[in-house]
Every structure is written in C-alpha cells, then in structure tokens.
Design an enzyme around this catalytic site. Structure first.
Site, PDB file in Angstrom:
ATOM      1  N   PRO A   9      49.753  55.411  45.195  1.00 37.30           N
ATOM      2  CA  PRO A   9      50.501  54.286  45.753  1.00 37.30           C
ATOM      3  C   PRO A   9      50.699  53.125  44.790  1.00 37.30           C
ATOM      4  CG  PRO A   9      48.285  54.403  46.682  1.00 37.30           C
ATOM      5  CD  PRO A   9      48.517  55.681  45.927  1.00 37.30           C
ATOM      6  N   ASN A  10      51.868  52.559  44.872  1.00 36.18           N
ATOM      7  CA  ASN A  10      52.282  51.362  44.123  1.00 36.18           C
ATOM      8  C   ASN A  10      52.543  51.626  42.642  1.00 36.18           C
ATOM      9  OD1 ASN A  10      52.086  49.566  46.414  1.00 36.18           O
ATOM     10  ND2 ASN A  10      49.869  49.829  46.239  1.00 36.18           N
ATOM     11  N   ARG A  17      55.075  45.469  38.450  1.00 40.24           N
ATOM     12  CA  ARG A  17      53.875  45.088  39.190  1.00 40.24           C
ATOM     13  C   ARG A  17      52.804  44.584  38.211  1.00 40.24           C
ATOM     14  NH1 ARG A  17      49.534  49.592  41.129  1.00 40.24           N
ATOM     15  NH2 ARG A  17      48.124  48.219  42.266  1.00 40.24           N
ATOM     16  N   TYR A  22      48.914  45.893  34.235  1.00 38.67           N
ATOM     17  CA  TYR A  22      49.351  47.295  34.101  1.00 38.67           C
ATOM     18  C   TYR A  22      50.366  47.526  32.982  1.00 38.67           C
ATOM     19  CZ  TYR A  22      46.967  47.607  38.581  1.00 38.67           C
ATOM     20  OH  TYR A  22      46.023  47.547  39.566  1.00 38.67           O
ATOM     21  N   ASN A  74      46.213  59.510  38.716  1.00 38.91           N
ATOM     22  CA  ASN A  74      45.869  58.109  39.002  1.00 38.91           C
ATOM     23  C   ASN A  74      46.091  57.895  40.492  1.00 38.91           C
ATOM     24  OD1 ASN A  74      45.608  55.386  39.334  1.00 38.91           O
ATOM     25  ND2 ASN A  74      46.861  54.826  37.553  1.00 38.91           N
ATOM     26  N   ALA A  77      45.040  52.730  44.615  1.00 37.96           N
ATOM     27  CA  ALA A  77      43.980  52.179  45.470  1.00 37.96           C
ATOM     28  C   ALA A  77      43.320  53.236  46.363  1.00 37.96           C
ATOM     29  CB  ALA A  77      44.533  51.038  46.318  1.00 37.96           C
ATOM     30  N   GLU A  98      40.618  61.833  36.381  1.00 41.05           N
ATOM     31  CA  GLU A  98      40.950  60.583  37.067  1.00 41.05           C
ATOM     32  C   GLU A  98      41.297  59.536  36.004  1.00 41.05           C
ATOM     33  OE1 GLU A  98      37.428  58.936  38.836  1.00 41.05           O
ATOM     34  OE2 GLU A  98      38.462  57.167  39.629  1.00 41.05           O
ATOM     35  N   HIS A 100      42.796  55.530  35.241  1.00 38.90           N
ATOM     36  CA  HIS A 100      43.225  54.191  35.676  1.00 38.90           C
ATOM     37  C   HIS A 100      43.715  53.423  34.474  1.00 38.90           C
ATOM     38  CE1 HIS A 100      41.503  55.047  39.510  1.00 38.90           C
ATOM     39  NE2 HIS A 100      40.401  55.453  38.898  1.00 38.90           N
ATOM     40  N   ARG A 107      37.114  44.229  37.128  1.00 41.07           N
ATOM     41  CA  ARG A 107      38.012  43.491  38.016  1.00 41.07           C
ATOM     42  C   ARG A 107      37.230  43.192  39.305  1.00 41.07           C
ATOM     43  NH1 ARG A 107      43.502  46.612  38.558  1.00 41.07           N
ATOM     44  NH2 ARG A 107      44.101  44.634  39.518  1.00 41.07           N
TER      45      ARG A 107
HETATM   46  C1  DQA Z   1      44.681  51.573  39.238  1.00 42.66           C
HETATM   47  C2  DQA Z   1      43.503  50.688  39.665  1.00 42.66           C
HETATM   48  C3  DQA Z   1      43.406  50.603  41.181  1.00 42.66           C
HETATM   49  O1  DQA Z   1      42.315  49.775  41.548  1.00 42.66           O
HETATM   50  C4  DQA Z   1      44.674  50.006  41.750  1.00 42.66           C
HETATM   51  O2  DQA Z   1      44.606  49.971  43.151  1.00 42.66           O
HETATM   52  C5  DQA Z   1      45.894  50.718  41.275  1.00 42.66           C
HETATM   53  C6  DQA Z   1      45.983  51.130  39.877  1.00 42.66           C
HETATM   54  C7  DQA Z   1      44.874  51.545  37.709  1.00 42.66           C
HETATM   55  O3  DQA Z   1      45.644  52.358  37.237  1.00 42.66           O
HETATM   56  O4  DQA Z   1      44.293  50.705  37.013  1.00 42.66           O
HETATM   57  O5  DQA Z   1      46.862  50.866  42.004  1.00 42.66           O
HETATM   58  O6  DQA Z   1      44.394  52.896  39.600  1.00 42.66           O
END
Ligand code: DQA
Length: 383
Positions: A9-10, A17, A22, A74, A77, A98, A100, A107
């Site tokens: 998501p996102n 964003r 990011y 990835n 959240a 995994e 990020h 954070r």
């Molecule tokens: C993320 C870190 C997560 O905490 C966050 O909710 C994301 C992106 C990252 O790529 O740093 O959406 O996975």
C-alpha cells in the site's frame, strides 16, 4: 531464475509521497530499474505487482507458487500488522526478501516491528530504492549453493555463512567482512556474491555478520566480534587453519586489518589481508566526516588510536591495499595513507589503486576490480 517484485500500500505514490523519506523515484521507474538490475544479474524472468489491498497481495503470492523462484517484497505498512501476509509468504514457500526503502529502525517505534519478517529469508532496509537491487542479489546468491551458518555468540548478528567447495576438505579459507560504515542497515548480503565467487574458485569462505552501531556493537565490541568469528571458523574441520586470508570492504577493511593484527600477534597470521575501498585512517575519517559522521559514532568514547589501522601498524601480515581512485564514498587518500604508514612500519604491502574504479566495483564478481583481487587471493592461498 524467475523473480517477482511486490509492492504494498501507498507505494504507487512513490516519487511524490514524502520524497524526504522515500526519494524521488516513481513506482514506474523503480519497476523498470528492477527489470534492468535483474537482467544484469542474469535473472531470466521478472514480474511486478503493486496493490493497496491486502487480499490482492495474498492472491498474487498464491498465483506465484510454482511459477516464481524468489520474491522481493515491500509490504508497506502491512509489514507492521498483517499476519495474513506473513502466513501467505510462509504458505507459498517462495524465498522472499523483505525490503523497506526507509530506515524503519530509526523512525516511529511502531515501524520497528515487522510481523512478516519471520516468514522472509532476509530483510533489507534504509538503503533507499537501491535496497530492491540488494534484495535481488541476495536471491541470486542464495540460489547458488548451500551455506552453513555458524553462530559465534548469542546475539543475532554474531554469525557467519560458511561456503565450501564440493571437493573434500580441508580447504584454504577466506574470511569476508562487509562494510557499510559500521551501521546496522548494512549487512553481510553485500559480500555474498564475491564469497560465492571465491568458493567457485576452490576456496572455503566465511562471510561474517557482526554487531554494528545501533545493533549492540561499535568500537572494540565490533572488533572483538570479528576476532571471535575468525576463531570459530578456524576450528571448523573442513577449514585449513594454516592457509587463510581475510578481506574487508569499506569499514570492513578496518576490521580486517585489526583482526589480522590480532592473529598475527598469536603466530596465526593470515597469508594475505585485503582492505578494499577501506576506511583505514579513523582520525582522517572523523575530521572529514566520512559517511556522515559514521567513524565518530563507531569510535564513541574509546581512544581512536587503538581502532585506527594507520596507527596500529605493523599489522604483521602481507597486505594488498585495493582502492578505486574514483571512490566517492571512501576517498583513495585513505588507502594511500595506510600504504605509507604500513610500509614505514615494515609491513609488506602491495597495491591495486586504479582510475575508473568506484567504491562498489569490488563487490561485483564480473568487474575487473574484483577479478584482480580474487586472483591475488587465489595466488596467496592456492600454492
Ligand atoms: C516502508 C516503511 C513502512 O513503515 C511504510 O508504511 C511504507 C514504506 C518503506 O519502504 O520504507 O509504506 O515499507
């Protein structure tokens, strides 16, 4: 090899964003970079999928079963809450890394918890969008040959991966120490492909992890980890403890030199020490703020001299200083300073200092920087 890139998501909003966190790369750009990296790594097939919906990600994982050999994921959240994604990763039994983009350990507190992690084969964070490339490399490395993980202490980072040639042992050994300015987001995945390459050349390799700053390490604790790791592997029955070498990349070069000095002092000298793009003058690193203050954080309140290779000479072993003149992370002046101080203290020092070579070239098995180092190690150990 077939690999799937999954984003949760996102992540469709990448580029707009929170670019401060990011970066400015969009998802479309990331997916095309990913395909190019895969191609470079010899991966035959890549797919990419992004969704804001947990169920859609689960369905995509299910569909990948039997069609994909590795996943770079990835979960956004969902990382912090989705037991359903954990179970899906576990159920499909596809090795999943995994990833990020941001440094989730530094954070908000809630981002430090990952419920998917136990189902994944590796976790990479805090390396920007490059983290996806490191994830791919890890999948390639782990597909090459099995490793034996040796734990040399109780902490999770006190471990290393032993790779053995298929012929019967005992084998000459190379200990590899990764870099990353002693910071916790940089881990032993970075030196896996060159470890695999050395093992393909007939050498046992021990690619070590160690406690870093932010991970219970820093200063003498980290150096002691390296020494304990080497002690543990030299006792392994398939290792020829009389024929070993140690190499370290970047901050790992500092650790390789101090580790070698310890063993040389006990009459168990390595045949060769190779600092590659290494931080060897900690005083200079601190005053130039190399790695955004990393050396100062690593040293903490300990005396600098005991942790700085230029002030710890002679090392008492043959050394090959390998450093790219175009290194933009650790300037070549670091390598040069060490060559001068080690030679004046009586160490035997060869050099490989070349134009057109950058910091990370030593980690790529097909590049001239690495093949030169690998040949020198082979010569020192297989003779
Ligand atoms: C993320 C870190 C997560 O905490 C966050 O909710 C994301 C992106 C990252 O790529 O740093 O959406 O996975």
């Amino acid at each position: 090899m077939r690999v799937l890139l999954l984003n949760g998501p996102n992540l469709n909003l990448l580029g707009t964003r929170r670019p401060d966190v990011y970066g400015s790369t969009t998802l479309v750009e990331l997916e095309s970079m990913f395909a190019a990296w895969a191609d470079e790594l010899g991966i035959d097939e890549v797919g990419a999928f992004q969704s804001n919906h947990e169920g859609a990600l689960i369905d995509r994982l299910h569909a990948a079963r039997g069609h994909v050999d590795g996943v770079v994921f990835n979960p956004g959240a969902f990382t912090h809450s989705s037991y359903a994604l954990h179970d899906a990763i576990e159920a499909v039994e596809i090795p999943t890394v995994e990833v990020h983009i941001s440094n989730v350990e530094e954070r908000e507190e809630w981002r430090r918890r990952s419920v998917v992690r136990p189902a994944c084969v590796y976790t990479i964070y805090g390396r920007g969008t490059d983290g996806y490339r490191w994830g791919l490399r890890h999948l390639v490395a782990r597909s090459r040959r099995p490793v034996e993980t040796i734990r040399y202490g109780p902490a999770n980072s006190q471990r290393g991966d032993l790779r053995l040639p298929v012929s019967p042992g005992p084998h000459p050994l190379v200990v590899l120490i990764h870099g990353g300015f002693w910071r916790h987001m940089w881990t032993a995945d970075t030196t896996e492909l060159i470890a695999d390459d050395l093992t393909a050349r007939g050498l046992a390799t021990f690619n070590i992890e160690y406690r870093r700053v932010g991970d219970g390490g820093g200063g003498t604790r980290t150096v002691d980890d390296v020494i304990a790791a080497i002690e543990a592997v030299l006792r392994h029955p398939d290792v020829d403890a009389g024929r070993w070498a140690v190499l370290g990349h970047s901050a790992g070069g500092q650790l390789a030199l101090l580790g070698a000095k310890h063993f040389a002092g006990r009459g168990q000298s390595p045949r060769l020490v190779v600092p590659m793009g290494a931080v060897t003058d900690l005083r200079m690193a601190i005053s130039n703020s190399i790695g955004a203050g990393a050396a100062a954080e690593f040293v903490g309140d300990e005396p600098v001299a005991a942790l700085s290779p230029v002030e710890s000479v002679p090392i008492g072993a043959s050394i090959l200083v390998a450093h790219g003149v175009d290194d933009d992370r650790v300037p070549v002046t670091q390598g040069e300073a060490f060559v001068n101080s080690a030679r004046s203290a009586g160490d035997t020092v060869d050099t490989f200092l070349e134009d057109g070579i950058g910091h990370f070239d030593f980690l790529e098995p097909n590049r001239h920087a690495w093949t030169t180092v690998a040949a020198a190690i082979g010569e020192a150990l297989i003779s």
